[in-house]
Design an enzyme around this catalytic site. Structure first.
Site, short mmCIF file in Angstrom:
data_model
loop_
_atom_site.label_atom_id
_atom_site.label_comp_id
_atom_site.label_asym_id
_atom_site.label_seq_id
_atom_site.Cartn_x
_atom_site.Cartn_y
_atom_site.Cartn_z
N GLU B 46 0.84 -1.21 0.00
CA GLU B 46 0.00 0.00 0.00
C GLU B 46 0.87 1.26 0.00
O GLU B 46 0.61 2.21 -0.75
CB GLU B 46 -0.91 0.02 1.24
CG GLU B 46 -1.93 -1.10 1.31
CD GLU B 46 -3.00 -1.04 0.24
OE1 GLU B 46 -3.07 -0.04 -0.50
OE2 GLU B 46 -3.78 -2.01 0.14
N ASN B 50 1.20 3.98 -3.02
CA ASN B 50 0.90 5.41 -2.80
C ASN B 50 2.03 6.29 -3.31
O ASN B 50 1.80 7.33 -3.93
CB ASN B 50 0.69 5.68 -1.30
CG ASN B 50 -0.74 5.42 -0.87
OD1 ASN B 50 -1.60 5.09 -1.68
ND2 ASN B 50 -0.99 5.55 0.42
N ARG B 104 -9.06 4.05 -7.84
CA ARG B 104 -8.42 3.82 -6.55
C ARG B 104 -9.51 3.77 -5.49
O ARG B 104 -10.49 4.52 -5.54
CB ARG B 104 -7.41 4.91 -6.22
CG ARG B 104 -6.29 5.07 -7.22
CD ARG B 104 -5.54 3.79 -7.46
NE ARG B 104 -4.99 3.21 -6.24
CZ ARG B 104 -4.49 1.99 -6.16
NH1 ARG B 104 -4.50 1.19 -7.20
NH2 ARG B 104 -4.00 1.55 -5.03
#
Lengths: 117, 140
Positions: B46, B50, B104
């Site tokens: 994650e 990002n 997203r």
């Protein structure tokens, strides 16, 4: 990631083998959308039996496909998610959008039943 | 015993799997459970995603991954020198995403918080972002 699919009664049955992350989800998105269009399917059954890893990128793909099949009058069902994947779905409230099943047969029966209504 | 490692790699999506496997391999020295190592892999995935999507907006750059452990306490940092986050509180809200067009989910920070024991974000607009995470292994 390896994706295989077949169709039955306007249901696209998608088997995913491998990791689902930001990198691989683009492949998943493209192949599923193309198969959906080419086969005139309305609903999608995603089998997660062979998914070894998934992060939140998978949530985005499923929500996107959910919106797509809604416009076609279809539904989505997910079969065989691991406990971890189920937890990620629960965190994002995906379990409120579509059902999860322990087996592909149960998911298929649900989608077929929904189509008769 | 304390041990640490730091790597730098290109901000391309191909390196998401690489980063989580490197972190998993490093922490495997502590004999974590499968659930614990999956927590780490998910959180690293994650944070790195990002950095690639939001930090560098897909235009490329360098991502830093730092992993350390002291006894059974794991420490992870993921940093970029991208555009930064102007409103961290908003970015951390579940389901918030600045890139809905990319499908997203806006669940990245929520998942990092859920699967790690501690998570903190430092960011300076136009200078970059650093995510700090910690987790205590329950195993000996």
């Amino acid at each position: 990631m390896e994706i295989t699919w077949k169709t039955l009664d306007h249901i696209l049955m998608v088997k995913i083998n491998g990791d689902i992350d930001h990198h691989t989800c683009e492949i998943l998105r493209q192949q599923v959308d193309q198969a959906l269009e080419n086969t005139n399917s309305r609903s999608i059954l995603f089998s997660f039996a062979q998914v070894s890893f998934m992060d939140s990128s998978g949530i985005g793909v499923l929500i996107g496909r959910y919106k797509l099949v809604q416009r076609l009058g279809g539904r989505i069902a997910v079969a065989c998610p691991s406990d971890r994947i189920r937890e990620i779905f629960r965190l994002s409230a995906l379990d409120k959008l579509f059902p999860f099943f322990e087996t592909e047969e149960a998911a298929l029966a649900d989608l077929k039943g929904g189509m008769k209504k | 015993m304390r041990n640490q490692m730091r790597i730098f790699f290109d901000a391309v999506s191909e390196n998401e799997a690489f980063a989580r496997l490197v972190a998993a391999g490093f922490f495997a020295q502590l004999n974590p459970t499968i659930a614990e190592i999956t927590d780490v892999k998910t959180a690293v995935s994650e944070a790195v995603t990002n950095a690639i999507i939001h930090g560098y907006e897909g235009k490329g750059g360098t991502v830093e991954l730092f992993c350390a452990y002291d006894e059974n306490r794991l420490q992870i940092e993921v940093a970029d020198r991208g555009i930064g986050i102007t409103n961290i509180a908003q970015a951390m809200e579940p389901l918030y995403t600045s890139k809905p067009e990319l499908e997203r989910s806006g669940m990245g920070f929520t998942i990092m918080e859920t699967f790690m024991d501690k998570m903190r974000v430092e960011s300076i607009p136009h200078f970059g972002t650093r995510v700090y995470m910690e987790k205590d292994l329950k195993t000996e």
